[in-house]
Enzyme design. Sequence first.
Site, PDB file in Angstrom:
ATOM      1  N   SER A   4       0.825  -1.207   0.000  1.00 51.45           N
ATOM      2  CA  SER A   4       0.000   0.000   0.000  1.00 51.45           C
ATOM      3  C   SER A   4       0.863   1.263   0.000  1.00 51.45           C
ATOM      4  CB  SER A   4      -0.900   0.023   1.242  1.00 51.45           C
ATOM      5  OG  SER A   4      -1.661  -1.153   1.335  1.00 51.45           O
TER       6      SER A   4
HETATM    7  N1  SAH Z   1      -0.295  -5.145   4.047  1.00 48.78           N
HETATM    8  C1  SAH Z   1       0.505  -5.451   2.869  1.00 48.78           C
HETATM    9  C2  SAH Z   1      -0.199  -5.139   1.560  1.00 48.78           C
HETATM   10  C3  SAH Z   1      -1.299  -6.071   1.346  1.00 48.78           C
HETATM   11  S1  SAH Z   1      -1.819  -6.334  -0.323  1.00 48.78           S
HETATM   12  C4  SAH Z   1       1.845  -4.784   2.938  1.00 48.78           C
HETATM   13  O1  SAH Z   1       2.129  -4.070   3.907  1.00 48.78           O
HETATM   14  O2  SAH Z   1       2.643  -4.997   2.020  1.00 48.78           O
HETATM   15  C5  SAH Z   1      -3.131  -7.442   0.101  1.00 48.78           C
HETATM   16  C6  SAH Z   1      -2.676  -8.854   0.376  1.00 48.78           C
HETATM   17  O3  SAH Z   1      -3.827  -9.576   0.814  1.00 48.78           O
HETATM   18  C7  SAH Z   1      -2.138  -9.588  -0.836  1.00 48.78           C
HETATM   19  O4  SAH Z   1      -0.864 -10.071  -0.561  1.00 48.78           O
HETATM   20  C8  SAH Z   1      -3.132 -10.731  -1.028  1.00 48.78           C
HETATM   21  O5  SAH Z   1      -2.551 -11.931  -1.493  1.00 48.78           O
HETATM   22  C9  SAH Z   1      -3.701 -10.909   0.370  1.00 48.78           C
HETATM   23  N2  SAH Z   1      -5.003 -11.566   0.473  1.00 48.78           N
HETATM   24  C10 SAH Z   1      -6.078 -11.497  -0.339  1.00 48.78           C
HETATM   25  N3  SAH Z   1      -7.098 -12.254   0.139  1.00 48.78           N
HETATM   26  C11 SAH Z   1      -6.643 -12.811   1.291  1.00 48.78           C
HETATM   27  C12 SAH Z   1      -7.218 -13.700   2.263  1.00 48.78           C
HETATM   28  N4  SAH Z   1      -8.475 -14.163   2.158  1.00 48.78           N
HETATM   29  N5  SAH Z   1      -6.469 -14.062   3.323  1.00 48.78           N
HETATM   30  C13 SAH Z   1      -5.183 -13.609   3.456  1.00 48.78           C
HETATM   31  N6  SAH Z   1      -4.594 -12.768   2.577  1.00 48.78           N
HETATM   32  C14 SAH Z   1      -5.310 -12.381   1.509  1.00 48.78           C
END
Ligand code: SAH
Length: 219
Positions: A62
Site C-alpha cells: 500500500s
Molecule cells: N499489508 C501489505 C499489503 C497487502 S496487499 C503490505 O504491507 O505490504 C493485500 C494482500 O492480501 C495480498 O498479498 C493478497 O494476497 C492478500 N489476500 C487477499 N485475500 C486474502 C485472504 N483471504 N487471506 C489472506 N490474505 C489475503
Amino acid sequence: MGEYEEQRRRLVELLVEEGALFDEYAQRAMLRVPREEFVPEHLRHMAYIDEPLPIGHGQTISAPSMVAIMTSHLKARPGHKVLEIGTGSGYQAAILAEIVGDEGHVYTVERIPELAETARRNLERTGYAKRVTVIVGDGSQGYREKAPYDRIIVTASSPDIPRPLIEQLKPGGILVIPVGDRYMQRLYIVYKDKHGSLRIEKGVYCLFVPLIGKYGWTA
Ligand code: SAH
C-alpha cells in the site's frame, strides 16, 4: 544520516502535515521501519514516493499515506495482540510490530505462500520476526487459534465486514477494513464497545486488491 533515512523523515513530515498520520505511535513507527527493505530490490529508489508498488503475484504494498491513515485509525498500543489480514510484503506488519513492542504480538495471514515467505524474510532481515507470526491461509475467516484480538486490520478490500473478524475482536477493540465493490471502497473503522455493540465510522475512499476467501470475494 543515510539517504533512505533522510527520505523517510521527509515523507513522514509530509504525511503529518497532510493530516494522514494523526497518531503519535503510528508516526514514530513510520519513522523507524525501513520501507525500502519491503519493496522489490529494483524499486527501492521509489520506496519513499507516496505510491503503492507491485510486490509480485498481482499484489501491491500500500501507499505510505494509506498505511499512515489505517495505522492512525487503528490506534495500536504497546502490549496489544494484533491481527492483520493480507501480509503482502510484511511492511504493515512491521509497523504494527514496532508499536506493540516485545510485550505484544502481531499475527498476520496471507493467502499466497510465496508472498508469506518473502514477508518472513523481510521481517527477519529488519529484526521484527520475533514479534510477528506469518500464517498462510484464508484470513477472511480470521485466525481463531489466537483470538480474541485488541486490534484487527484488513489490507485487502471486502464486500462486507467478515463476521468471523467481528467475533474475534475483543470488547473495546478496533477493526479497520476497506469495504466496497471491486473498483472503489471506503475505509470502515469499527469500534466494539465493552458490551459488544458495534459503531461504524466511515473514513476515506480507497482502492485495495480484493480479499479472496470464504467471507470475501470468490476469486
Ligand atoms: N499489508 C501489505 C499489503 C497487502 S496487499 C503490505 O504491507 O505490504 C493485500 C494482500 O492480501 C495480498 O498479498 C493478497 O494476497 C492478500 N489476500 C487477499 N485475500 C486474502 C485472504 N483471504 N487471506 C489472506 N490474505 C489475503
